[in-house]
Scaffold this active site. Structure first.
Site, mmCIF file in Angstrom:
data_model
loop_
_atom_site.group_PDB
_atom_site.id
_atom_site.type_symbol
_atom_site.label_atom_id
_atom_site.label_comp_id
_atom_site.label_asym_id
_atom_site.label_seq_id
_atom_site.Cartn_x
_atom_site.Cartn_y
_atom_site.Cartn_z
ATOM 1 N N ALA A 13 -11.911 -2.386 -2.512
ATOM 2 C CA ALA A 13 -11.435 -2.678 -3.788
ATOM 3 C C ALA A 13 -10.917 -2.333 -5.280
ATOM 4 O O ALA A 13 -10.748 -2.074 -6.675
ATOM 5 C CB ALA A 13 -13.390 -2.786 -4.653
ATOM 6 N N GLY A 14 -9.899 -1.668 -4.087
ATOM 7 C CA GLY A 14 -8.356 -0.696 -4.989
ATOM 8 C C GLY A 14 -7.467 -1.848 -6.002
ATOM 9 O O GLY A 14 -7.777 -2.832 -5.558
ATOM 10 N N ARG A 18 0.167 0.172 -8.408
ATOM 11 C CA ARG A 18 1.237 0.671 -7.836
ATOM 12 C C ARG A 18 2.222 0.296 -6.461
ATOM 13 O O ARG A 18 3.341 0.938 -6.100
ATOM 14 C CB ARG A 18 0.790 2.247 -7.411
ATOM 15 C CG ARG A 18 0.989 2.265 -9.300
ATOM 16 C CD ARG A 18 0.848 4.205 -9.121
ATOM 17 N NE ARG A 18 -1.269 4.646 -8.588
ATOM 18 C CZ ARG A 18 -1.034 5.727 -8.615
ATOM 19 N NH1 ARG A 18 -0.780 6.636 -8.769
ATOM 20 N NH2 ARG A 18 -2.113 5.649 -7.623
ATOM 21 N N SER A 391 28.203 -19.410 34.123
ATOM 22 C CA SER A 391 28.154 -18.341 32.913
ATOM 23 C C SER A 391 28.514 -19.730 32.397
ATOM 24 O O SER A 391 29.464 -20.855 32.729
ATOM 25 C CB SER A 391 29.928 -17.649 33.118
ATOM 26 O OG SER A 391 29.426 -16.693 33.782
HETATM 27 C C1 UD1 Z 1 -11.823 10.717 -4.629
HETATM 28 C C2 UD1 Z 1 -13.034 10.978 -4.376
HETATM 29 C C3 UD1 Z 1 -11.992 12.845 -4.994
HETATM 30 C C4 UD1 Z 1 -11.076 12.791 -2.992
HETATM 31 C C5 UD1 Z 1 -10.163 11.395 -2.919
HETATM 32 C C6 UD1 Z 1 -9.095 11.320 -2.248
HETATM 33 C C7 UD1 Z 1 -14.618 10.034 -6.007
HETATM 34 C C8 UD1 Z 1 -15.463 10.431 -6.999
HETATM 35 N N1 UD1 Z 1 -13.018 10.919 -5.786
HETATM 36 O O1 UD1 Z 1 -10.326 10.345 -5.836
HETATM 37 O O2 UD1 Z 1 -13.291 13.838 -4.601
HETATM 38 O O3 UD1 Z 1 -10.791 13.557 -3.228
HETATM 39 O O4 UD1 Z 1 -10.724 9.857 -2.933
HETATM 40 O O5 UD1 Z 1 -8.493 10.772 -1.754
HETATM 41 O O6 UD1 Z 1 -14.807 9.573 -5.487
HETATM 42 N N2 UD1 Z 1 -12.469 2.319 -4.906
HETATM 43 C C9 UD1 Z 1 -13.490 1.537 -5.410
HETATM 44 N N3 UD1 Z 1 -14.162 1.147 -6.437
HETATM 45 C C10 UD1 Z 1 -14.488 1.477 -7.321
HETATM 46 C C11 UD1 Z 1 -13.752 2.899 -7.406
HETATM 47 C C12 UD1 Z 1 -12.895 3.365 -6.716
HETATM 48 O O7 UD1 Z 1 -13.692 0.330 -4.001
HETATM 49 O O8 UD1 Z 1 -14.987 1.625 -8.695
HETATM 50 C C13 UD1 Z 1 -12.021 2.596 -4.021
HETATM 51 C C14 UD1 Z 1 -11.192 2.597 -4.560
HETATM 52 O O9 UD1 Z 1 -10.246 1.834 -3.742
HETATM 53 C C15 UD1 Z 1 -10.479 3.487 -3.290
HETATM 54 C C16 UD1 Z 1 -11.108 4.342 -2.709
HETATM 55 O O10 UD1 Z 1 -12.718 4.245 -3.328
HETATM 56 O O11 UD1 Z 1 -10.483 2.586 -1.700
HETATM 57 C C17 UD1 Z 1 -11.453 6.220 -3.688
HETATM 58 O O12 UD1 Z 1 -10.615 5.478 -5.217
HETATM 59 P P1 UD1 Z 1 -10.172 6.614 -6.402
HETATM 60 O O13 UD1 Z 1 -9.903 5.671 -7.555
HETATM 61 O O14 UD1 Z 1 -8.881 6.516 -5.460
HETATM 62 O O15 UD1 Z 1 -10.254 7.976 -6.300
HETATM 63 P P2 UD1 Z 1 -9.561 9.378 -6.174
HETATM 64 O O16 UD1 Z 1 -10.243 9.487 -7.763
HETATM 65 O O17 UD1 Z 1 -8.633 9.466 -5.328
#
Ligand code: UD1
Ligand code: MG
Length: 453
Positions: A13-14, A18, A391
């Site tokens: 759900a990212g 970016r 050819s």
């Molecule tokens: C997360 C971890 C962190 C880890 C890192 C590795 C948590 C709280 N933190 O941090 O410990 O070191 O990944 O890369 O888990 N996502 C959703 N819905 C949400 C939030 C996130 O689907 O509400 C998905 C994002 O699309 C992504 C993943 O979960 O694919 C991780 O979310 P992101 O915000 O990137 O977490 P980080 O801060 O990187």
């Protein structure tokens, strides 16, 4: 372990802003396959039988795309992005069905190794409640730190919530987690949002489980397992690592790559032993190559089947439906599309073959074109066994050349040619003795007269 049931939850759900793209982040491709599909493949390879995809931004597009790479996956929409624990709980209905193992992966972390997943599942089988797959980071900033006490994992602290001392820890959370199904919902429901970001962190289940005396374990995997993609530079980095792995695998299975760093594979390329691939070759999706083929430099190949001992390129373009049978040759600056080139047939130079069959042993002269398209429809050209196409001939489809047929160079062939016939389709040559000299004199006099006047 195979008898243990396993649900994989893939968070996708990212927001992906970016990537500066109209396409959802996790649908950007590595080796021609959406990055989230790589995650799906890894989950399946680790023995996961059920799949839940948590989607947000671009939900419709995601659902449509998922039908292709994960037709059996159940999609759950996370309406608001409130954190990774909240995202996992979007799949509550799936978790409630009851599984032995639950794996949580991120859709934007495409290089995870099925073995890291399998190792985490093994820990669950040994009665762990939560398994975190960690990695050693050179630069840990941005990652959650694994907090250990007396050698036991007790918490994961997100960067923003870390003390200065904790920030120095380099053992980090890769984002991959395995949870025992029997504990999962109870742990997830206890997660709160009192932290720097005000989010529901999945990582908090570590502290919750440890406090309850449950067994919490950290395993270690390589950095690639944690490589999350947030922009196109990281996408290219992941592509690079993927290609490196694939090249090595190809070489170890008996394929010669003279300059491996210049050869690019697709996620589904099949290539047999004793094939030699020269530098600067691109494989698009759907390529199958049997053993002993030679793929010369600068060839671009997609959707093609290449039988054993074929010779392709240099500078060949094989497009979808190109089907080269044993020992066929397609040489420099030739394009083949939707066409069978039968055993030992040769298409050696500067030629377009589209919507056609070329019989065994036929020879197609330089500059031959199958004129397959009238601007509206495509038509077929059939060339018989052992035919010789002189050819610079144009074969205007639909047309067929019989077995052993012989086409004079420079012909435009609009009518089918029977077996063993000779066909000319060009103006007859006239040769006028002495006329060349006469013409030159006439032209030079005319030019001199113009200069004077
Ligand atoms: C997360 C971890 C962190 C880890 C890192 C590795 C948590 C709280 N933190 O941090 O410990 O070191 O990944 O890369 O888990 N996502 C959703 N819905 C949400 C939030 C996130 O689907 O509400 C998905 C994002 O699309 C992504 C993943 O979960 O694919 C991780 O979310 P992101 O915000 O990137 O977490 P980080 O801060 O990187
Ligand atoms: Mg991230």
């Amino acid at each position: 372990m195979s008898q243990r049931s396993c649900l994989s939850i893939i968070l996708a759900a990212g927001e992906g802003t970016r990537m500066k793209s109209a396409v959802p982040k996790v649908l950007h491709t590595i080796a021609g396959l959406p990055m989230v599909a790589h995650v799906v493949k890894a989950a399946e390879a680790a023995g996961s039988s059920e799949l839940a995809l948590v989607i947000g931004h671009g939900a419709d597009e995601m659902r449509k795309a998922a039908l292709k790479f994960a037709p059996k996956a159940e999609a759950f929409v996370q309406e608001k992005r409130l954190g990774t624990a909240h995202a996992v709980l979007a799949a509550r209905a799936a978790i409630s069905k009851g599984y032995d193992d639950i794996l949580v992966m991120f859709g934007d972390t495409p290089l995870i190794d099925p073995e890291a997943l399998a190792a985490a599942r093994l820990k669950l089988a040994e009665r762990a409640a939560v398994v975190v797959v960690g990695f050693r980071a050179e630069n840990p900033s941005g990652y959650g730190r694994l907090i250990e006490k007396a050698g036991k994992l007790v918490a994961i602290r997100e960067e923003k919530d870390c003390s200065d001392e904790e920030k120095k820890i380099t053992f980090c959370n890769g984002g991959l987690m395995a949870v025992a199904g029997r504990h999962a919902l109870k742990l997830l429901d206890q997660v709160g949002s009192k932290n720097a970001k005000g989010e529901y962190y999945l990582t908090d289940i570590v502290e919750i489980a440890a406090a309850q005396g449950l067994d919490v374990v950290a395993t270690e995997a390589s950095f690639e397992n944690a490589l999350g993609i947030n922009n196109r530079a990281e996408l290219a980095q992941a592509e690079g690592i993927w290609q490196q792995r694939r090249r090595r695998e190809a070489m170890l299975s008996g394929v010669t790559l003279i300059a491996p760093e210049t050869v690019f594979f697709s996620h589904d390329t099949e290539i047999g032993a004793d094939t030699v691939v020269e530098p600067n070759v691109w494989f698009g999706p759907g390529v199958k190559i049997a053993t002993g083929a030679k793929i010369h430099a600068f060839s671009h190949i997609e959707g093609a089947t290449i039988a054993s001992n074929c010779d392709v390129g240099p500078f060949a373009r094989l497009r979808p439906g190109a089907d080269l049978r044993t020992k066929a040759k397609v040489g420099n600056f030739c394009e083949v599309k939707q066409a069978i080139v039968e055993e030992g047939a040769k298409v050696n130079h500067l030629t377009y073959i589209g919507d056609a069959r070329i019989g065994a042993g036929a020879n197609i002269g330089a500059g031959t074109i199958t004129c397959n398209y009238d601007g509206y429809s495509k038509f077929f050209t059939d060339i018989g066994e052992g035919a010789f196409i002189g050819s610079n001939s144009s074969l205007v489809a639909p047309v067929s050349i019989g077995k052993g047929g012989y086409i004079a160079s420079g012909s435009v062939i609009t009518e089918s040619v029977p077996d063993d016939a000779l066909a000319f389709g060009r103006a007859r040559q006239r040769t006028l003795p002495g006329k060349g000299k006469e013409l030159r004199e006439r032209f030079s006099q005319a030019a001199a007269a113009r200069k004077k006047g």
